[in-house]
Design a protein around this motif. Structure first.
Motif, PDB file in Angstrom:
ATOM      1  N   ASN A 148       0.829  -1.219   0.000  1.00 49.71           N
ATOM      2  CA  ASN A 148       0.000   0.000   0.000  1.00 49.71           C
ATOM      3  C   ASN A 148       0.852   1.254   0.000  1.00 49.71           C
ATOM      4  O   ASN A 148       0.381   2.325   0.345  1.00 49.71           O
ATOM      5  CB  ASN A 148      -0.949   0.012   1.205  1.00 49.71           C
ATOM      6  CG  ASN A 148      -0.220   0.321   2.494  1.00 49.71           C
ATOM      7  OD1 ASN A 148       0.959   0.036   2.625  1.00 49.71           O
ATOM      8  ND2 ASN A 148      -0.912   0.910   3.443  1.00 49.71           N
ATOM      9  N   ALA A 187      -1.268   2.033  -5.104  1.00 46.19           N
ATOM     10  CA  ALA A 187      -1.217   0.840  -4.253  1.00 46.19           C
ATOM     11  C   ALA A 187      -2.234   0.970  -3.128  1.00 46.19           C
ATOM     12  O   ALA A 187      -2.352   2.027  -2.521  1.00 46.19           O
ATOM     13  CB  ALA A 187       0.180   0.701  -3.667  1.00 46.19           C
ATOM     14  N   SER A 188      -2.966  -0.126  -2.873  1.00 46.58           N
ATOM     15  CA  SER A 188      -4.044  -0.036  -1.884  1.00 46.58           C
ATOM     16  C   SER A 188      -4.289  -1.372  -1.182  1.00 46.58           C
ATOM     17  O   SER A 188      -4.225  -2.441  -1.793  1.00 46.58           O
ATOM     18  CB  SER A 188      -5.341   0.397  -2.570  1.00 46.58           C
ATOM     19  OG  SER A 188      -6.416   0.340  -1.663  1.00 46.58           O
ATOM     20  N   PHE A 189      -4.591  -1.269   0.106  1.00 49.94           N
ATOM     21  CA  PHE A 189      -4.999  -2.443   0.884  1.00 49.94           C
ATOM     22  C   PHE A 189      -6.246  -3.109   0.295  1.00 49.94           C
ATOM     23  O   PHE A 189      -6.518  -4.259   0.556  1.00 49.94           O
ATOM     24  CB  PHE A 189      -5.346  -2.014   2.311  1.00 49.94           C
ATOM     25  CG  PHE A 189      -4.189  -1.945   3.260  1.00 49.94           C
ATOM     26  CD1 PHE A 189      -3.205  -2.919   3.269  1.00 49.94           C
ATOM     27  CD2 PHE A 189      -4.111  -0.922   4.191  1.00 49.94           C
ATOM     28  CE1 PHE A 189      -2.148  -2.867   4.174  1.00 49.94           C
ATOM     29  CE2 PHE A 189      -3.070  -0.855   5.095  1.00 49.94           C
ATOM     30  CZ  PHE A 189      -2.085  -1.829   5.081  1.00 49.94           C
ATOM     31  N   PRO A 235       5.232   9.422   2.292  1.00 47.13           N
ATOM     32  CA  PRO A 235       3.893   8.857   2.503  1.00 47.13           C
ATOM     33  C   PRO A 235       3.875   7.763   3.576  1.00 47.13           C
ATOM     34  O   PRO A 235       2.816   7.439   4.105  1.00 47.13           O
ATOM     35  CB  PRO A 235       3.527   8.266   1.135  1.00 47.13           C
ATOM     36  CG  PRO A 235       4.397   8.979   0.157  1.00 47.13           C
ATOM     37  CD  PRO A 235       5.671   9.314   0.892  1.00 47.13           C
ATOM     38  N   PHE A 270       3.457  14.416  -1.884  1.00 51.78           N
ATOM     39  CA  PHE A 270       3.843  13.592  -3.030  1.00 51.78           C
ATOM     40  C   PHE A 270       2.628  12.962  -3.705  1.00 51.78           C
ATOM     41  O   PHE A 270       2.561  12.825  -4.920  1.00 51.78           O
ATOM     42  CB  PHE A 270       4.821  12.493  -2.600  1.00 51.78           C
ATOM     43  CG  PHE A 270       5.131  11.525  -3.699  1.00 51.78           C
ATOM     44  CD1 PHE A 270       5.971  11.886  -4.739  1.00 51.78           C
ATOM     45  CD2 PHE A 270       4.547  10.266  -3.738  1.00 51.78           C
ATOM     46  CE1 PHE A 270       6.236  11.016  -5.787  1.00 51.78           C
ATOM     47  CE2 PHE A 270       4.794   9.389  -4.777  1.00 51.78           C
ATOM     48  CZ  PHE A 270       5.644   9.767  -5.798  1.00 51.78           C
ATOM     49  N   GLU A 271       1.644  12.606  -2.901  1.00 53.72           N
ATOM     50  CA  GLU A 271       0.495  11.866  -3.436  1.00 53.72           C
ATOM     51  C   GLU A 271      -0.581  12.763  -4.043  1.00 53.72           C
ATOM     52  O   GLU A 271      -1.465  12.271  -4.751  1.00 53.72           O
ATOM     53  CB  GLU A 271      -0.133  11.025  -2.330  1.00 53.72           C
ATOM     54  CG  GLU A 271       0.815   9.980  -1.799  1.00 53.72           C
ATOM     55  CD  GLU A 271       0.210   9.222  -0.642  1.00 53.72           C
ATOM     56  OE1 GLU A 271      -0.304   8.125  -0.872  1.00 53.72           O
ATOM     57  OE2 GLU A 271       0.251   9.748   0.492  1.00 53.72           O
ATOM     58  N   TYR A 282      -2.303  12.400  -7.518  1.00 50.49           N
ATOM     59  CA  TYR A 282      -2.205  11.011  -7.977  1.00 50.49           C
ATOM     60  C   TYR A 282      -3.389  10.181  -7.491  1.00 50.49           C
ATOM     61  O   TYR A 282      -3.946   9.386  -8.240  1.00 50.49           O
ATOM     62  CB  TYR A 282      -0.929  10.347  -7.448  1.00 50.49           C
ATOM     63  CG  TYR A 282       0.312  10.643  -8.265  1.00 50.49           C
ATOM     64  CD1 TYR A 282       0.371  10.308  -9.617  1.00 50.49           C
ATOM     65  CD2 TYR A 282       1.422  11.219  -7.672  1.00 50.49           C
ATOM     66  CE1 TYR A 282       1.522  10.559 -10.358  1.00 50.49           C
ATOM     67  CE2 TYR A 282       2.575  11.474  -8.403  1.00 50.49           C
ATOM     68  CZ  TYR A 282       2.610  11.146  -9.751  1.00 50.49           C
ATOM     69  OH  TYR A 282       3.732  11.387 -10.474  1.00 50.49           O
ATOM     70  N   THR A 283      -3.685  10.339  -6.211  1.00 50.42           N
ATOM     71  CA  THR A 283      -4.720   9.486  -5.634  1.00 50.42           C
ATOM     72  C   THR A 283      -5.653  10.309  -4.762  1.00 50.42           C
ATOM     73  O   THR A 283      -5.296  11.400  -4.319  1.00 50.42           O
ATOM     74  CB  THR A 283      -4.086   8.393  -4.724  1.00 50.42           C
ATOM     75  OG1 THR A 283      -3.232   9.042  -3.787  1.00 50.42           O
ATOM     76  CG2 THR A 283      -3.315   7.386  -5.529  1.00 50.42           C
ATOM     77  N   ALA A 286      -7.057   6.521  -0.412  1.00 55.90           N
ATOM     78  CA  ALA A 286      -7.248   5.462  -1.408  1.00 55.90           C
ATOM     79  C   ALA A 286      -6.371   4.238  -1.128  1.00 55.90           C
ATOM     80  O   ALA A 286      -6.636   3.150  -1.622  1.00 55.90           O
ATOM     81  CB  ALA A 286      -6.951   5.999  -2.805  1.00 55.90           C
ATOM     82  N   HIS A 287      -5.343   4.455  -0.332  1.00 54.77           N
ATOM     83  CA  HIS A 287      -4.443   3.335  -0.035  1.00 54.77           C
ATOM     84  C   HIS A 287      -5.020   2.402   1.021  1.00 54.77           C
ATOM     85  O   HIS A 287      -4.438   1.408   1.356  1.00 54.77           O
ATOM     86  CB  HIS A 287      -3.100   3.876   0.455  1.00 54.77           C
ATOM     87  CG  HIS A 287      -3.230   4.749   1.663  1.00 54.77           C
ATOM     88  ND1 HIS A 287      -3.475   6.097   1.573  1.00 54.77           N
ATOM     89  CD2 HIS A 287      -3.196   4.456   2.971  1.00 54.77           C
ATOM     90  CE1 HIS A 287      -3.567   6.603   2.793  1.00 54.77           C
ATOM     91  NE2 HIS A 287      -3.414   5.635   3.654  1.00 54.77           N
TER      92      HIS A 287
END
Lengths: 421, 479
Positions: free
Chosen positions: A288, A298-300, B160, B468-469, B472-473, B477-478
């Motif tokens: 992730n 990337a993700s859980f 991150p 940084f993210e 992008y997301t 979202a992670h």
């Protein structure tokens, strides 16, 4: 009385198998546990598994146990098929940082596709014995890399601890990242497939020196790719980003290659396309972090979203060797992030067996299959669960490894004078 | 000269008072004395904390978590208990509690509460994500002793990985420089909060740590660069450094003694490398010693006796189980992985029961990560070690085992008077778990740092996204 005699017998066979690295398969009945067959019969409470000659003879509730069979009482415990890691390095590396115990890479040699791990397998590895006691019974073991895209062929191994660990040839392993920048790598991969097709048709002429001499790979590496290009040997391709996953789907459509995608960190973003193309993936659910610009998503949730979209997937652990057995923790992590627990268990038992084409003999507790069975003292996906019995090919292996022996030397250190006992 | 603070101190100055030289009150007082001693050169005192913490707790409201299962971090488990946080501190923990009027009440029924998790060995920020050469700032592998480098100057607050770690309940962490060197430099302890600056993350008043490394790494890195190439040369390298440091310390002591005696003396030249080592000899900087093998750890203990300093913690310490009695006697913590082993020869004797075996000897056991993934589930790593111990009859309660990632970790870092347990007056660093933190299925639902709600799984507004993210997301979202 019978019970204690049995204990002694078990212990004796255990000691023998450890010291000599060989054990005799016999008739064993496992009874009383909650059996997750991972097959047609689903979950059987207070089930009985009858094992003969290394195979499962029967599974169910009403099964008569032959007299003379070893009986393992699994009451209150959970019984599952042995765990599988679909992308390990087992048997190819004892310690990753000691040069002389590593046989997993073709780097620095002329081999790429022609590299085949079966010649360098080490049967009595302490790493395998330790993974076995944690419930891992079989694995795809595979090369780590070469100087090009193709790393070579992996193998299906069974963690018997004996020289018979090699079972069957595994998939061809390819790593896109080893091909140069993405434009170069995809062009190379396509070109190599075209060249191998041409080479296959004109092989004898080319080998006589009458053909073109500008193939990207040498003839022996192209020979190894013929079954891959013909769709007869599976190919595991490591790709991570959404864009490369899309490219891989196109590539599979163009070539008909029997593809498995590994890594696949951003697979959830293209889950529908992967499902439509029926391409299975191998994922590590703990990924992730944006390790690079191709993995920013990337993700859980990767596993849960792939399942929702109908993608066939197996769970692998980031640790491919010493702690390859932590596939169950990884499955637990996927479950904690939305994946159904039964699907998570399947992703480390039946799914990898099916994805790699070994479902006829492995991955579930069903009649006729290899008796790779683990008994757990709790939920097999839980981090606090320990295995109590591990059977590989019907052999009840003691939960002993070099590490448990070391541990036992030092347990109770302060209660007795120190000695190497 | 701007970084050097010079001032005249009175004749009653003691070595301890030097440490207080940056307190404004003392400065004023000494300035008065400055007037009285115009004709003398000012006494040289270097600022020991030139980059002080600017951390300010985030805004918080008085909050009580009610009816939860609480692991206090002091070895106790309380059922149906409440935890009250006010003004950033733990005010009360217990089963009977008056809730202040207007307090925010969180129902903890069916949930667990623990102190915030502390990782004593992290490289977040210094080996950041993405894994790129440009962000690889954790190992000054240019010479075997680089006691002059400070990890904090490499920390990238936008890694991150920090945001991932808070989702795993991590509220404080020590960032160490890498392990290529015999002496790698200073580590820094951080509160795990979003900040534009590294100073904004620094744990207020945490002592500095100094990283040392035994064994294979220095051998491997310097074997072809002029040495050390052997363990005996490793040992020689540390000893040479300590001899220099002892000499430096003696020079400063002589300078202060002579100055106080009214002599016209010149201060020694400031040496960043020796300043850090002297800080260890003075007991102000804690030793965090990467060391795998039992025999090497004992050599390091003996060396610490030779030069009269104390080792706070052996890190990685896969063979601590072999000498747990010695570590208990010496009062040294072991920071360990639950199951990593065999990736190098010096890790080959690692056993799953290392942590419980160390704890069973009544030595200070700590679970550490050294890993941007592992830091996100230190509770699971602890749980594995707990279960492995149980399997061989080392039957710790869960309430005791939680200390391996809370109070013992705080002890290792020298901040156990401030955090690490849910005790009155301590920082309100608290995690509310969806279930038993020993379960793989349990997730941190809410994470409080100094009483401020820094992460709330049910509220995307609280999700921490690094610069940084952005773009992008989507936030969170992670997850």
């Amino acid at each position: 009385m019978r019970k204690s005699a049995l204990k002694i017998a078990l212990f004796a066979s255990a000691a023998l198998s450890f010291s000599l690295g060989a054990a005799v398969a016999e008739t064993i009945a496992i009874k009383g546990g909650t059996v997750h067959t991972m097959g047609q019969k689903g979950v059987i409470e207070k089930g009985i598994i009858l094992i003969e000659d290394g195979k499962i003879r029967d599974v169910g509730q009403d099964i008569s146990i032959p007299s003379g069979a070893q009986v393992i009482d699994a009451t209150g415990k959970v019984v599952t098929p042995g765990l599988m890691h679909g992308g390990s390095r087992l048997g190819l590396s004892e310690i990753s940082m000691t040069k002389d115990s590593n046989e997993h890479s073709a780097q620095g040699s002329p081999f790429s596709a022609a590299f085949d791990v079966r010649y360098g397998l080490k049967s009595n590895s302490s790493v395998m014995a330790d993974n076995r006691r944690h419930g891992l019974t079989h694995a795809i073991t595979q090369p780590s890399g070469s100087d090009g895209i193709f790393a070579g062929s992996g193998a299906l191994i069974v963690l018997t601890g004996d020289a018979d660990l090699y079972v069957a040839k595994g998939p061809m392993v390819a790593k896109l990242a080893k091909g140069g920048n993405r434009n170069v790598a995809w062009a190379k991969l396509r070109l190599i497939f075209d060249q191998v097709k041409f080479y296959t048709k004109n092989r004898s002429r080319i080998q006589r020196g009458e053909g073109p001499g500008d193939f990207l790979l040498s003839s022996f590496n192209m020979d190894a790719l013929i079954p891959v290009v013909e769709g007869k040997q599976k190919m595991v391709l490591s790709v991570y980003s959404e864009d490369d996953l899309r490219q891989a789907i196109s590539f599979q459509k163009e070539t008909g290659v029997d593809l498995i995608l590994s890594g696949a960190t951003e697979a959830w973003k293209v889950a529908d396309q992967l499902a439509a193309a029926k391409i299975p993936v191998l994922i590590n659910p703990q990924s992730n972090l944006p390790e690079n610009f191709g993995e920013v998503a990337a993700s859980f949730s990767n596993a849960a979203l792939l399942h929702k979209a109908g993608v066939d997937f197996a769970i692998i652990a980031g640790d491919v060797n010493h702690n390859a057995h932590t596939v169950n923790q990884m499955a637990g992590i996927a479950a904690a992030h939305g994946l159904d627990r039964d699907v998570a268990l399947a992703a480390i038992t039946s799914a990898p067996a099916r994805i790699f084409g070994f479902e006829k003999s492995l991955g579930s507790l069903e009649k006729g299959k290899t008796a790779n069975v683990v008994i757990w003292d709790g939920d097999p996906l839980e981090v606090t669960t320990n295995s109590t019995h591990v059977l590989v090919g019907g052999v009840n292996h003691p939960l002993v490894s070099r590490r448990t022996l070391l541990r036992d030397r030092y347990l109770g250190l302060n209660k007795k004078p120190f000695a190497y006992h | 000269m701007s970084k050097i603070r010079k001032m005249i101190m009175g004749a009653t100055l003691s070595g301890v008072a030097v440490a207080l030289a940056f307190s404004p009150a003392v400065s004023q007082e000494t300035q008065k004395k400055d007037e009285a001693n115009k004709d003398r050169l000012p006494m040289v005192v270097y600022d020991k904390n030139p980059y002080p913490s600017t951390y300010k707790p985030f805004p918080s409201v008085t909050t009580v978590i009610q009816n939860a299962t609480v692991f206090t971090g002091t070895g106790e488990k309380l059922n149906g208990a409440s935890v009250l946080m006010e003004n950033g501190k733990i005010v009360a923990v217990g089963t009977e509690m008056d809730v202040p009027y207007g307090a925010k009440v969180i129902d903890g029924t069916g949930k667990w509460v623990t102190p915030g998790i502390i990782d004593v060995h992290s490289h977040l920020g210094v080996y950041a994500s993405p894994d790129h050469k440009s962000l690889s700032d954790g190992n000054e592998a240019t010479q075997p002793v680089t006691a002059d480098v400070w990890a904090e100057h490499s920390v990238w607050p936008q890694d991150p990985g920090f945001a991932r770690a808070i989702v795993g309940g991590v509220t404080s962490l020590q960032i160490l420089p890498g392990s290529a060197n015999l002496i790698g430099g200073r580590g820094v302890t951080l509160k795990n909060v979003p900040s534009r600056t590294r100073e904004g993350m620094k744990f207020p008043d945490a002592p500095y740590g100094m990283k040392m490394a035994c064994g294979e790494n220095p051998k491997r890195v310097y074997g072809k660069k002029g040495g050390p190439s052997t363990r005996m040369a490793n040992m020689a390298g540390y000893r040479k450094a300590w001899i220099k440091a002892r000499d430096y310390k003696q020079k400063w002591e002589a300078y202060y003694r002579d100055y106080k005696a009214g002599k016209d003396v010149k201060a020694p030249t400031q040496d960043l490398e020796l300043e850090t080592l002297m800080g260890v000899l003075d007991g102000e900087i804690l030793i965090h010693n990467h060391c795998y093998r039992a025999d090497e750890m004992v050599s390091m203990v003996n060396m610490a006796k030779e030069f009269d300093y104390k080792i706070s913690t052996f890190h990685h310490a896969v063979e601590s189980y072999k000498i747990a009695d010695i570590l208990a006697k010496e009062g040294i913590c072991s920071a360990m992985w639950s199951d990593w082993w065999g990736f190098k020869l010096e890790a080959f004797d690692g056993v799953d029961e290392n942590i419980p075996m160390v704890a069973a000897a009544k030595a200070c056991a700590v679970v550490h990560s050294d890993d941007a993934n592992g830091i996100q589930r230190l509770n699971q790593e602890m749980a594995k070690a707990w279960a492995d111990g149980k399997n061989v009859g080392l039957d710790f309660s869960k309430a005791e085992a939680i200390q391996w990632i809370t109070l013992n970790a705080a002890k290792s870092l020298g901040v156990d008077d401030k955090t690490g347990s849910l005790e009155k007056g301590k920082m309100a660093d608290v995690v509310l778990w969806s279930g038993d933190p020993f379960s793989v299925y349990s997730l941190a639902e809410k994470v409080f740092i100094d009483g401020a709600l820094m992460y709330d799984r049910s509220n995307p507004d609280t999700f921490w996204q690094s610069d940084f993210e952005v773009g992008y997301t989507k936030k969170g979202a992670h997850q």
